[in-house]
Write a protein that holds these residues in place. Structure first.
Motif, PDB file in Angstrom:
ATOM      1  N   GLY A 140      18.909  46.766   0.928  1.00 11.60           N
ATOM      2  CA  GLY A 140      18.614  45.513   0.404  1.00 11.60           C
ATOM      3  C   GLY A 140      19.682  45.169  -0.485  1.00 11.60           C
ATOM      4  N   SER A 141      19.380  44.090  -1.378  1.00 15.34           N
ATOM      5  CA  SER A 141      20.648  43.823  -2.169  1.00 15.34           C
ATOM      6  C   SER A 141      21.588  42.477  -1.736  1.00 15.34           C
ATOM      7  CB  SER A 141      21.483  44.799  -3.084  1.00 15.34           C
ATOM      8  OG  SER A 141      22.095  44.163  -3.931  1.00 15.34           O
ATOM      9  N   VAL A 150      15.851  45.181   3.279  1.00 13.34           N
ATOM     10  CA  VAL A 150      16.302  44.847   4.663  1.00 13.34           C
ATOM     11  C   VAL A 150      17.342  43.646   4.654  1.00 13.34           C
ATOM     12  CG1 VAL A 150      14.506  46.040   5.830  1.00 13.34           C
ATOM     13  CG2 VAL A 150      14.377  43.719   5.494  1.00 13.34           C
ATOM     14  N   SER A 151      17.777  43.054   3.615  1.00  9.13           N
ATOM     15  CA  SER A 151      18.422  42.016   3.457  1.00  9.13           C
ATOM     16  C   SER A 151      19.759  42.035   4.267  1.00  9.13           C
ATOM     17  CB  SER A 151      18.576  41.355   2.054  1.00  9.13           C
ATOM     18  OG  SER A 151      19.311  42.185   1.287  1.00  9.13           O
ATOM     19  N   CYS A 176      20.994  50.909  -5.735  1.00 12.33           N
ATOM     20  CA  CYS A 176      20.305  50.025  -6.441  1.00 12.33           C
ATOM     21  C   CYS A 176      18.758  50.181  -6.260  1.00 12.33           C
ATOM     22  CB  CYS A 176      20.589  48.675  -5.952  1.00 12.33           C
ATOM     23  SG  CYS A 176      20.517  48.217  -4.185  1.00 12.33           S
ATOM     24  N   SER A 177      17.918  49.778  -7.194  1.00  5.75           N
ATOM     25  CA  SER A 177      16.588  49.922  -7.247  1.00  5.75           C
ATOM     26  C   SER A 177      15.583  48.849  -7.957  1.00  5.75           C
ATOM     27  CB  SER A 177      16.166  51.447  -7.460  1.00  5.75           C
ATOM     28  OG  SER A 177      14.731  51.534  -7.643  1.00  5.75           O
ATOM     29  N   GLY A 178      14.793  48.239  -7.361  1.00  5.66           N
ATOM     30  CA  GLY A 178      14.007  47.271  -7.970  1.00  5.66           C
ATOM     31  C   GLY A 178      13.728  46.038  -7.135  1.00  5.66           C
ATOM     32  N   ASP A 218      30.316  46.687  -2.095  1.00  3.31           N
ATOM     33  CA  ASP A 218      30.970  47.439  -3.182  1.00  3.31           C
ATOM     34  C   ASP A 218      30.426  48.583  -3.712  1.00  3.31           C
ATOM     35  OD1 ASP A 218      32.845  47.052  -5.562  1.00  3.31           O
ATOM     36  OD2 ASP A 218      31.072  47.199  -6.769  1.00  3.31           O
ATOM     37  N   ALA A 219      29.049  48.963  -3.592  1.00  2.32           N
ATOM     38  CA  ALA A 219      28.634  50.110  -4.222  1.00  2.32           C
ATOM     39  C   ALA A 219      28.993  51.187  -3.063  1.00  2.32           C
ATOM     40  CB  ALA A 219      27.067  49.996  -4.513  1.00  2.32           C
ATOM     41  N   LEU A 220      28.805  51.027  -1.783  1.00  4.37           N
ATOM     42  CA  LEU A 220      29.181  51.977  -0.855  1.00  4.37           C
ATOM     43  C   LEU A 220      30.671  52.439  -1.084  1.00  4.37           C
ATOM     44  CD1 LEU A 220      27.319  50.699   2.181  1.00  4.37           C
ATOM     45  CD2 LEU A 220      27.020  52.720   1.029  1.00  4.37           C
TER      46      LEU A 220
END
Length: 247
Positions: A29-30, A62-63, A7-9, A37-39
């Motif tokens: 982040g995210s 860093v969330s 993810c990027s933004g 899920d992405a991993l």
């Protein structure tokens, strides 16, 4: 080397870099749901990561740090993490078969950095969240195989947003973000014939447009009489996985 930009933004940033023996995550982040899920979609167990690299302490980077409590973390900024390791700009360190160089950047979060990651075959440059690139560090960014590189905003679109003027001034400052034009001028001065991939990253959803960012880069190539048709050039999406696979 395989790279998955997860993810990027401004709503989240994370990038997975792997070889046959090593797996490292840049930023976390995210949301928890999206990142986990992405991993899973790229078949990476979070608990088996070799390390986590952190660029800076803004929430969109860093969330989900607490989700990686068992993973060694490397950063220039101080973190509340049991396995935090301090690295400084221009430090080089080795994680198994990956060599990592820390690149000092200029952003309004303390001690922001980017990374150059190399294995025996390829070199990846990861640069986001900076108002400019320090000249003395550009030599470390030259001639890479792959670039994940900030192209945050379009000046005209930014000025038309409803954001307060002080926010716009921050974004435009030397401790803000790279515009499409700044990104394109830097990229076209760094790449060479070995470069295979450019992923434009951290694109503002409000103050930019992926096609506009791509057009500016391609027009800069044309103005400099530089061929780009052999390059893979894409704009990363906020919540979409973009992958770079080795040949």
């Amino acid at each position: 080397m395989r790279v998955d930009l997860l993810c990027s933004g401004s709503k989240g940033n994370s990038c997975l870099v792997r070889t046959d023996s090593t797996s490292i995550l840049i930023d976390c982040g995210s949301t928890k749901r999206y990142l986990m899920d992405a991993l899973s979609r790229v078949q990476q167990d979070p608990s088996s990561l070799d390390s986590l690299l952190i660029t800076h302490t803004h929430k969109d980077h860093v969330s989900q740090l607490s989700r990686f409590a068992s993973v060694p973390v490397y950063s220039y900024c101080e973190l509340d993490h049991d396995q935090w390791h301090l690295v400084r700009p221009l430090d080089c360190f080795v994680l198994k078969d990956l060599r990592i160089t820390v690149i000092g950047l200029s952003h309004d979060a303390p001690k922001t950095v980017g990374f150059v990651i190399e294995d025996q075959k390829e070199k990846l440059v990861y640069i986001t969240d900076t108002g400019y690139l320090p000249n003395h560090e550009k030599v470390y960014l030259e001639n890479a195989d792959h670039y994940i590189f900030e192209s945050n905003h379009d000046l005209g679109m930014l000025m038309k947003t409803s954001r307060p003027m002080f926010v716009k001034q921050r974004i435009l400052s030397d401790s803000g973000h790279l515009s499409n034009e700044d990104s394109s001028m830097n990229l076209t001065s760094l790449i060479n014939d070995h470069t295979k991939t450019i992923l434009l990253a951290h694109i503002s959803q409000e103050a930019n447009d992926p096609e506009r960012a791509l057009d500016v880069l391609k027009n800069t190539f044309l103005k400099k009489d530089m061929p780009y048709r052999g390059l893979r050039i894409e704009a990363a999406q906020q919540f979409s996985i973009t992958s770079i696979l080795n040949d």
